[in-house]
Design an enzyme around this catalytic site. Structure first.
Site, PDB file in Angstrom:
ATOM      1  CG  ASP A 193      -7.264   5.086  -8.967  1.00 25.93           C
ATOM      2  OD1 ASP A 193      -6.376   5.688  -9.589  1.00 25.93           O
ATOM      3  OD2 ASP A 193      -7.104   3.975  -8.443  1.00 25.93           O
ATOM      4  CB  CYS A 203     -14.488  -5.568  17.653  1.00 27.53           C
ATOM      5  SG  CYS A 203     -14.769  -3.975  16.866  1.00 27.53           S
TER       6      CYS A 203
END
Lengths: 647, 647
Positions: B84, B274
């Protein structure tokens, strides 16, 4: 042997005591084949978090060589073990080669912790007459099993009675009621596997609701054969506490993987669409045919969903979880839509508020019990301030009163109006804007048509009984011009006081505000937010307003007022007189000592704790609803906030 | 460097080539902080399945001592690395201390595989004028970056150009269009983090749609800063291929856990809700404050969701996944509802059928592109058989023709009627009952009000143009009595032939049936099911009907007929004449060689492959839509079924 720790909807976080230790509920009991153990129970406990396993006593009984085992030794599992009786084998094979008495005695002999009677399995296609006969026989056998339990030299096991009745609600309710009169410890809803196998989830909901309506609340409820994580959340919301799964192994044998949104063949997967330890290590290609790994995947997913359901109950998010889960298949959506028909019953078990915001997930949300209740109480408990003119705002920013303050001031300069907001969920008088869930809810900007129409109907229904002479939708300047024609001498309402009045009535019943506020009223407000914190009347602190749900906590001085103002049984939880002393000292009320309770109370309502002579002993917050308080003999019924020392 | 392997909606399973190896898309690129590596990239790849990572070249550039590194050595990662440019730092800090040219050259120098230009970050609150100026500057810099790439001695890296424009659709589309004219390899939609952070998902959808509408299809699309698994499915459905996540680490630092349905603080969890390897081993209590474990949880969940999206594309279930995911938050539901406004555009990319059934999940389903297309084509392509009377059935059993056969026979004994079914999704002429998705869809029994009303509107719209003299809703015996008044001499339709005719017209265009069936027609039917398998005309096999979607596969003999009957460009995919030879031999058409294509073609449509002189070379099934075929230079455009040897 069962107590409720927390709850959401009818879903309960519970604790089930067995002679081999406690089980937290909702719980999933993996089925262990006694003759061919795929994953040993000890591993089930250690790796997957199983707290209890289930095995089939009938299979053990009919396999000669293993007849006289010690079940815990045989399975190598020191924790609680439930046994099944062979009832499901009736469904599969048409008949079984054992009697109810034999199989119950056998389960007791081998040391099962949860012994299941041999009920008669009604198929969905059976007529009501046939189902009724099966219920009769099931009840006869339940009584017989209770006899065996009573006669057992060394008791200690828990007896699982069965609710049958096919798809006939009347039979289900009757069976449940009569079973509840017997000394059983757990109620198992049987005969539902064919419904789940054919995705008849609407019928499944009807069956569970009818059964629960007949069962006493203290019984833990087992949904027999429910082993797919797709249904755990829905079934838990309706008050099922125990599930058993043979599916994890059966599906694995067929190469199938269970997910919360359905079932898929491993062979059809190109990508491992799951985060479980199996799927993060083994590619779907390698999984195919790996029965053991597939079974592990199925267990990881199933146990995670059970924990998700527990967490959702804890957090007050169970309705949201269910509404999301029911989008996995149109037949589940039919199951969800069926709930709307039972809003009145569901409302009795619904807590008055939650810590989390209510999320709109679709048109079904509007019919949630908490919203149904708000609309009902508006009719039954709310008295609008005396105004001839009503200005209705559309739902825009929240909290409504902050958002619409400038508009209100403009209107009030012209005439003495009252205000309400036409919310997605129904009309909300503006002074109730912070009462749960009016401020504590999120709706999309684009509402479903059904919701817009329902909102309209709710508003019309309210207005019909509210007695305003003139009502107008707020449209800015044009509305002001219209209102000019009705100009009055200004006589503005004290909105802070209105909030206190309206909230009191909604929470404690019509007339509560008049009683509580009779005297010199002082409203203590937060320095930061300006919101009311404490209500002092004639120097006595009667109420405190909670920030998170906009409801009052009742102080003992307020309790005294309400106790005088409302006759028995209103707002009361009646405890045994000799135990009231403890509550006076600020100790919680245990369900065991509750004799009666106001049928209008709801979980988390503020209550008056009184002794059998109706002397006020304490004020507190209900954990259970009235029928639960009276029925349970374990756990806390009311969390006492403040005791009233004996005078 | 990018090709599409499979697709659903605008979602695509792609393959992105880089000089350090291929990346399958949709892909998640975990962000690695170059100065403080929490989880080493090699571990990212091995444990979580990361195929590419992203790091911030600006941070590296501004930290003096590390300026001149070899990126792959520095991160210890042999796979593809994206960098980036510091654009996001503009958003955070207002400005950055580097020029576009500098940072692009720097990225090239350190060996980045995916080099990002330094675009100008428009904030959501910026006016269109300001956003337009930022777009101008972004485009200038994009051209500059393209110059750097062209001048680079050793090129090989891919250049990531940015789409900016704030929340202004016109600017987004303009930026995308102009960027598409430059030699960039990847398009990154930037400036969306503030929208995601403030849950403005409707705006996010508008921005992605406007950007995609301007981008050439061959560009892989990166949604910059999209790191929450809540949005992956929705963004992928709209054609985003790459995501990057710094969130996994940022959230972990704040003790927050990401889930597909939202974010939760580890501290607020009592149960490990989860199934990931972290949550199955570590209790929430221990997780709290364990940054590394929390980051791992976030990665497990994020990568699993990426795989789930890939699998959903593969299986044709992406719409269902998105509709389910968007129930997690009312703001996501607003994002979902926004899609309806773009049905016409979305339709152009929607395959004509899928292998799996279409599931109704709520009122939004009715506006899916596949259903929009069916209703549109009914208007544009379908000609009802000449009947004066129309009998309309409610939607009940499927397939409709099997279900309603007895009723049809009763009607036909009285008068010569045509029949249609008023389905939830719109009217369906009975002979099209097996065409996807009419038989291959599941709706709940209880429909949403919005759907009932829409169905009514769709039916009225159809009837207005269909020209029946008399229409009646089927209500059993009463309808027959009514029809008695219109008694005619029986002249029954051949429903099998009607199915062939109607399907041909719907699939290939109005008039296709007349052309294809001109001659002696023989319909070969399945011995088991009675369903049409092959259509033979004058001894030539022109069409085969597929069992799974009720659509025709075009045979080369049928292709010849359609080629004669319809002028260019209808149904054509025009390939370079010299490559048509390969297609004549049965080899697939590669996008690289496609010159033109009928704009009305859709993915999985049957097509005529012709050379530049419009000579028929083959028949086959489109993988891409026309604009994609023309634009892509990699991958298969048409799977050839049958070649036509040069005569």
């Amino acid at each position: 042997m069962f107590e409720v720790i927390d709850r959401d909807g009818l879903g309960r976080l519970g604790l089930l005591e067995t002679r081999h230790g406690p089980v937290r509920t909702p719980a999933l009991m993996p089925v262990v084949n006694p003759n061919k153990v795929l994953i040993p129970p000890a591993e089930m406990a250690q790796r997957f978090g199983a707290e209890v396993v289930i095995t089939n006593a009938y299979i053990l009984y009919t396999s000669k060589e293993q007849k006289d085992v010690d079940l815990h030794d045989h399975l190598g599992f020191p924790g609680p073990i439930m046994t099944d009786s062979g009832a499901f084998q009736q469904h599969v094979y048409g008949d079984v080669d054992v009697s109810n008495r034999e199989i119950v005695e056998y389960q007791a002999r081998i040391g099962s912790d949860l012994v299941t009677m041999l009920d008669v399995f009604s198929e969905p296609e059976h007529s009501q007459t046939r189902a009724a006969a099966d219920v009769d026989e099931t009840l006869r056998r339940a009584a017989e099993a209770v006899g065996v339990k009573a006669a057992n030299a060394e008791p200690g096991f828990a007896l699982v009675g069965a609710v049958q009745g096919g798809i006939h609600p009347e039979e289900r309710t009757r069976c449940a009621q009569e079973l509840s009169n017997l000394d059983v410890d757990i109620a198992a809803i049987g005969g539902v596997v064919p419904l789940m196998e054919s995705y008849r989830f609407q019928d499944l909901v009807k069956v569970i609701v009818a059964s629960k309506q007949g069962l006493r609340p203290r019984l833990p409820v087992h949904l027999f054969g429910a082993g797919h994580p797709m249904v755990f959340a829905l079934a838990a919301l309706l008050g099922c506490d125990l599930f058993d799964s043979a599916s994890y192994a059966k599906y694995a044998r067929a190469g199938r993987m269970m997910f919360v949104d359905g079932t898929r063949h491993a062979a059809e997967l190109e990508f491992a669409n799951c985060e479980c330890p199996v799927c993060t290590q083994i590619s779907p290609g390698e999984l195919k045919g790996n029965e053991r790994a597939l079974a592990e995947h199925n267990l990881y997913v199933s146990f995670a969903e059970i924990r998700r359901v527990r967490q959702a109950i804890k957090a007050g998010e169970l309705w949201e979880l269910v509404e999301r889960r029911c989008r996995a298949h149109p037949a589940l959506l039919d199951g969800l839509k069926e709930l709307r028909r039972h809003a009145q019953w569901l409302e009795r078990f619904e807590p008055v508020s939650r810590h989390n915001a209510l999320f709109y997930t679709g048109p079904e949300t509007v019919y949630r019990p908490i919203l149904y209740r708000f609309r009902q109480r508006l009719q039954e408990r709310y008295s609008p301030p005396r105004r001839r003119t009503l200005v209705m705002f559309p739902e825009d920013g929240k909290p409504y009163m902050v958002h619409y303050r400038p508009a209100m001031e403009k209107v009030e300069a012209v005439c003495n109006a009252h205000f309400l907001v036409k919310s997605a969920f129904g009309p909300v008088p503006i002074e109730l804007d912070e009462m749960y869930p009016n401020s504590q809810s999120l709706v999309p900007e684009q509402l479903d048509l059904e919701v817009l129409e329902a909102s309209e109907v709710f508003a019309r229904h309210f207005l019909a009984g509210a007695g305003y002479e003139f009502g107008v939708l707020w449209e800015g300047a044009a509305t002001l011009t219209e209102l000019e024609k009705r100009r009055e001498d200004p006589n503005p309402l004290d909105w802070v006081l209105q909030r206190v009045r309206a909230t009191s009535d909604m929470q404690f019943g019509r007339g509560a505000a008049d009683a509580l506020l009779a005297g010199q009223v002082e409203l203590v407000r937060s320095k930061n937010t300006g919101r009311v914190r404490n209500v002092i009347v004639d120097g006595r602190h009667v109420l405190s307003m909670r920030a998170h749900d906009g409801l009052f906590s009742l102080r003992v001085e307020g309790g005294k007022v309400l106790h005088r103002a409302f006759p028995k049984p209103t707002l009361r939880v009646v405890v045994e007189t000799e135990t009231a002393e403890f509550n006076r000292l600020g100790k919680n009320v245990f369900a065991k000592f509750v004799r009666e309770a106001d049928p209008e109370l709801r979980p988390r309502d503020e209550v008056l704790v009184v002794d059998q002579e109706d002397r006020l002993a304490a004020v507190g917050q209900a954990v259970l609803n009235p029928e639960e308080m009276v029925d349970f003999d374990r756990g806390v019924a009311v969390r006492v906030r403040e005791g009233l020392p004996a005078s």
